[in-house]
Design an enzyme around this catalytic site. Structure first.
Site, short mmCIF file in Angstrom:
data_model
loop_
_atom_site.label_atom_id
_atom_site.label_comp_id
_atom_site.label_asym_id
_atom_site.label_seq_id
_atom_site.Cartn_x
_atom_site.Cartn_y
_atom_site.Cartn_z
N THR A 16 43.83 -35.99 64.12
CA THR A 16 43.65 -37.22 63.33
C THR A 16 44.48 -38.39 63.84
O THR A 16 44.04 -39.54 63.77
CB THR A 16 44.04 -36.93 61.85
OG1 THR A 16 43.10 -36.00 61.34
CG2 THR A 16 44.01 -38.17 60.99
N ASP A 61 39.22 -32.10 67.77
CA ASP A 61 39.59 -31.81 66.40
C ASP A 61 40.16 -30.39 66.48
O ASP A 61 39.55 -29.51 67.10
CB ASP A 61 38.35 -31.83 65.50
CG ASP A 61 38.70 -31.63 64.04
OD1 ASP A 61 38.41 -32.52 63.24
OD2 ASP A 61 39.26 -30.55 63.70
N SER A 62 41.30 -30.13 65.88
CA SER A 62 41.96 -28.85 66.13
C SER A 62 41.18 -27.66 65.56
O SER A 62 41.49 -26.52 65.88
CB SER A 62 43.40 -28.86 65.63
OG SER A 62 43.45 -28.76 64.23
N SER A 63 40.16 -27.91 64.75
CA SER A 63 39.30 -26.80 64.30
C SER A 63 38.58 -26.18 65.51
O SER A 63 38.12 -25.05 65.42
CB SER A 63 38.23 -27.29 63.33
OG SER A 63 38.78 -28.15 62.40
N THR A 93 46.15 -31.33 62.56
CA THR A 93 46.95 -30.53 61.62
C THR A 93 46.28 -29.21 61.22
O THR A 93 46.96 -28.27 60.83
CB THR A 93 47.25 -31.33 60.33
OG1 THR A 93 46.02 -31.69 59.70
CG2 THR A 93 48.07 -32.56 60.62
N ASP A 94 44.93 -29.16 61.33
CA ASP A 94 44.25 -27.99 60.77
C ASP A 94 44.70 -26.67 61.39
O ASP A 94 44.88 -25.68 60.69
CB ASP A 94 42.72 -28.14 60.91
CG ASP A 94 42.18 -29.21 59.97
OD1 ASP A 94 42.90 -29.60 59.04
OD2 ASP A 94 41.01 -29.64 60.15
N THR A 164 53.23 -23.20 58.22
CA THR A 164 51.85 -23.03 57.77
C THR A 164 51.41 -24.31 57.08
O THR A 164 52.23 -25.01 56.47
CB THR A 164 51.74 -21.78 56.85
OG1 THR A 164 50.37 -21.52 56.59
CG2 THR A 164 52.46 -21.95 55.52
N GLN A 274 48.75 -11.27 51.18
CA GLN A 274 48.15 -12.55 50.78
C GLN A 274 49.19 -13.48 50.15
O GLN A 274 48.95 -14.68 50.00
CB GLN A 274 47.00 -12.31 49.78
CG GLN A 274 45.82 -11.60 50.42
CD GLN A 274 44.72 -11.25 49.44
OE1 GLN A 274 44.54 -11.92 48.42
NE2 GLN A 274 44.00 -10.20 49.73
N CYS A 275 50.34 -12.92 49.76
CA CYS A 275 51.40 -13.77 49.18
C CYS A 275 52.04 -14.61 50.28
O CYS A 275 52.24 -14.14 51.40
CB CYS A 275 52.50 -12.92 48.55
SG CYS A 275 51.95 -11.96 47.16
#
Ligand code: ASP
Length: 342
Positions: A16, A61-63, A93-94, A164, A274-275
């Site tokens: 971005t 785009d980092s995706s 950032t993604d 993250t 998942q935590c």
């Protein structure tokens, strides 16, 4: 005698920070960012480091980033290593936390700072956070160098492999839930976490990464276990099971058998919770012990990004499948470069 100005290499991969609006939405704008930076006097002040900006031929785009791109960035840093005091990677950032994590495992004994940063609003737009993020990343790389991969965002330098993305729209887009930041940047630049190692100028070691067949399986109530079995029967190299709580899973016989068989076939299967905070402990409940018995190893308190990229790097080491899998199982549970707390 005056000390020479520090010189930082900027690897501009996309994101971005250098995007412009288009009918399809924000897209990278080749050839624009360097001119924009050079037109902003604060980036060229005498008390700022000099910088050389290398714009990649295809801005992403980092995706769209994959392990192949992590390799290109690491190779670029290595090729320029001797000529610069530090490195800033401009990135979307993604998947920024994935790239920061991957670079830390690919350059495990780095002796100079590598700081990954970007922004939530393009640099050309009013109220962009890119200005602050890039200015501070350059400043820290030059004057508060840490010999490791960091991620700078919103007044914090995080350890790259602990970071993250936690916020889609706020400027505080990143956190390191299981680790303090390396630096907090306010009126003062406050060191918080001790760096991993001291600065040195020896050419760092290089751990290549290949695209490995790694799958992520997220558990959820009501999951169709025959779908999970189907995934586990594929020709996988690695598997991350996103478990509940401290590393628990339903003890459903079909699922347990499929996990066991995958581990027997030398798929490196990792139990990741998942935590966001805390560690995996497979010894606490029967649902965790059962996973240990199937052959899963623990992600301890690594982020998902660190778990995935570490697995890719370990599975890219040379050797026959069993030897590599055994080594990867041992190494996953050990800290290699600050990515887990043990
Ligand atoms: N989609 C963008 C990217 O990751 C988002 C950003 O840079 O903030 O490249």
């Amino acid at each position: 005698m005056q000390t020479p100005r520090k010189h930082i290499y900027i690897a501009y991969t996309g994101g971005t920070i250098g995007m412009m609006p288009s009918p399809a939405g924000l897209t990278p704008q080749p050839g624009m960012l360097e001119d924009k930076l050079r037109s902003m006097p604060e980036f060229t002040r005498k008390d700022m480091p000099e910088f050389t900006l290398h714009e990649y031929p295809t801005l992403l785009d980092s995706s769209d980033m994959s392990p192949q791109h992590w390799g290109i960035i690491a190779a670029d840093i290595l090729a320029n290593y001797a000529h610069y005091d530090g490195f800033v990677v401009l990135h979307g950032t993604d998947t920024m936390a994935y790239t920061a994590s991957a670079l830390s495992f690919m350059l495990p004994d780095l002796g100079k700072p590598v700081i990954v940063t970007g922004s939530q609003i393009p640099l050309t737009a009013l109220r962009s956070d890119g200005h602050d993020n890039l200015l501070n990343a350059l400043y820290l790389a030059a004057y508060h160098p840490c010999a490791e991969v960091g991620l700078f965002f919103n007044h914090k330098l995080l350890r790259g492999n602990r970071s993250t993305k936690v916020n889609t729209s706020g400027f505080d887009a990143f956190d390191s839930p299981n680790s303090d930041p390396l630096f907090r940047v306010g009126i003062d630049v406050e060191p918080v976490l001790p760096p991993l190692r001291s600065l040195h100028s020896m050419q760092p070691e290089w751990q290549p990464v290949q695209n490995r067949a790694v799958a992520i399986l997220t558990l959820y109530p009501g999951m169709d276990f025959s779908l999970a079995r189907h995934l586990l029967e594929q020709d996988l190299d690695g598997l991350i099971v996103q478990t509940y709580g401290a590393g628990n899973a339903p003890q459903q016989p079909e699922f347990m058998a499929a996990l066991h068989q995958a581990c027997e076939r030398n798929v490196v299967a990792v139990n990741h919770s998942q935590c966001l905070r805390g560690m995996v402990n497979m010894g606490g409940y029967a649902g965790g012990n059962a996973l240990r018995d199937c052959g899963l190893v623990s992600a301890v308190d690594m982020t998902l990004e660190a778990t995935l990229t570490k697995l890719h790097v370990l599975l890219s080491r040379p050797g026959d499948r069993k030897t590599v899998a055994d080594m990867a199982r041992r190494q996953m549970e050990k800290p290699l470069c600050g990515e887990l707390s043990l």
